[in-house]
Design a protein around this motif. Structure first.
Motif, short mmCIF file in Angstrom:
data_model
loop_
_atom_site.label_atom_id
_atom_site.label_comp_id
_atom_site.label_asym_id
_atom_site.label_seq_id
_atom_site.Cartn_x
_atom_site.Cartn_y
_atom_site.Cartn_z
N ARG A 39 -9.69 -20.27 27.99
CA ARG A 39 -8.37 -20.12 28.60
C ARG A 39 -7.27 -20.26 27.54
O ARG A 39 -6.30 -19.51 27.52
N VAL A 40 -7.42 -21.24 26.64
CA VAL A 40 -6.44 -21.43 25.58
C VAL A 40 -6.42 -20.21 24.66
O VAL A 40 -5.35 -19.74 24.25
N ARG A 41 -7.58 -19.66 24.35
CA ARG A 41 -7.64 -18.46 23.51
C ARG A 41 -6.95 -17.29 24.20
O ARG A 41 -6.24 -16.51 23.55
N HIS A 42 -7.12 -17.17 25.51
CA HIS A 42 -6.45 -16.10 26.26
C HIS A 42 -4.94 -16.25 26.22
O HIS A 42 -4.21 -15.27 26.01
N TRP A 43 -4.46 -17.47 26.39
CA TRP A 43 -3.01 -17.70 26.45
C TRP A 43 -2.36 -17.64 25.07
O TRP A 43 -1.26 -17.12 24.94
N HIS A 44 -3.01 -18.19 24.06
CA HIS A 44 -2.34 -18.45 22.80
C HIS A 44 -2.94 -17.73 21.60
O HIS A 44 -2.25 -17.50 20.61
N GLY A 45 -4.22 -17.39 21.67
CA GLY A 45 -4.88 -16.77 20.53
C GLY A 45 -5.46 -17.80 19.58
O GLY A 45 -6.66 -17.84 19.36
N TYR A 46 -4.63 -18.64 19.03
CA TYR A 46 -5.09 -19.72 18.15
C TYR A 46 -5.53 -20.90 19.01
O TYR A 46 -4.88 -21.25 19.99
N THR A 47 -6.65 -21.53 18.65
CA THR A 47 -7.25 -22.53 19.54
C THR A 47 -7.45 -23.90 18.93
O THR A 47 -8.09 -24.76 19.54
N TRP A 48 -6.94 -24.16 17.72
CA TRP A 48 -7.06 -25.49 17.12
C TRP A 48 -8.52 -25.97 17.05
O TRP A 48 -8.82 -27.15 17.25
N ASN A 49 -9.47 -25.07 16.83
CA ASN A 49 -10.90 -25.42 16.76
C ASN A 49 -11.42 -26.01 18.06
O ASN A 49 -12.34 -26.84 18.05
#
Length: 277
Positions: free
Chosen positions: A198-208
């Protein structure tokens, strides 16, 4: 890193990543209070709808490692596990009974719980689940530049809270999404892998966040802000444990408005704009 998806007709889809465990059955959440809060973060409970009354509360335990996926069968009813793999024999099929374990192959694995579904006429039918196993590559690359700050925002006046666009804010948004979206008839909080996606969908970068420990750390930070030091579920003594830490943190984040419906709309709009670039 592995990505595992469990799905079935009428069954909510669950997605897991390496380091996570899925308990599934007629009422698997009853096992969560037996785990300490740290262990609960790595466990997801999935209730299978319309199970027959003779189906065990916990049918199976799906354990996702770094390189393999193991299915531990804990049900009193039998099941058949089949899969396709590149071998001279082709397809394999095994019958699972209580206490057995099996390693799942990459690709689709089909699990049939014999007489596991209750029909409208009170008769029984087989319950079929599909478990897809795939290998994913860890994401890399520098973080994008920070978005233009909102001139109307005043985060220092909203403490305790989360700053929009930071790692913990996105994780809290994913945890609370079932409550924010109104999809709380079946409010199963997302697994670590689902939070990452979900974070990848919203932001692209995911902080690992593809690393389960990163998600655990974020949830701990969110719990401290949402509950305060006194009621933080990770600081409670053993006798005061909550039944489902992940569920409690997600609901609390929505209740105290660490994230809101407006935040969810903002994240979805940002994802749409990023996809159109």
């Amino acid at each position: 890193m592995l990505r595992v998806t469990l799905r079935g007709s009428g069954v909510p889809t669950a997605v897991l990543g390496s380091g996570e465990t899925l308990l599934f059955g007629r009422s698997p959440s009853t096992a969560l209070p037996e785990l300490d809060p740290a262990a609960q973060l790595r466990h997801t409970a999935l209730t299978l709808p319309r199970c027959a009354p003779h189906v065990s509360r916990i049918l199976g335990e799906l354990v996702v490692g770094d390189e393999m996926v193991r299915l531990r069968w804990r049900g009193g009813v039998e099941a058949q596990l089949s899969s396709l793999f590149d071998a001279p024999g082709g397809a394999r099929r095994v019958t699972l009974v209580d206490g057995m374990s099996a390693l799942l192959d990459e690709g689709e694995n089909r699990l049939v719980v014999l007489r596991g579904r209750l029909l409208d006429d009170a008769s029984f039918a087989d319950l079929t689940l599909a478990i897809d196993v795939s290998v994913t590559e860890p994401e890399s690359g520098p973080a994008p530049g920070r978005p233009e700050p909102d001139r109307d925002a005043n985060p220092t006046a909203m403490a305790p809270g989360l700053a929009r666009g930071e790692r913990e804010w996105f994780v809290a948004l994913a945890l609370a999404e079932p409550w924010l979206s109104g999809d709380d008839d079946y409010p199963r909080p997302p697994s670590n892998r689902e939070i990452f996606e979900r974070v990848r969908h919203w932001h692209g970068y995911t902080w690992n966040l593809e690393r389960p420990q990163r998600v655990d750390d974020a949830i701990r930070a969110i719990a401290g802000i949402a509950f305060g030091a006194k009621d933080d579920p990770f600081r409670r003594p053993a006798g005061g444990r909550v039944q489902n830490v992940r569920f409690a943190v997600g609901r609390r984040a929505a209740e105290v408005r660490l994230v809101t419906v407006a935040d969810l709309d903002w994240a979805e709009r940002a994802a749409t704009e990023r996809a159109q670039r």
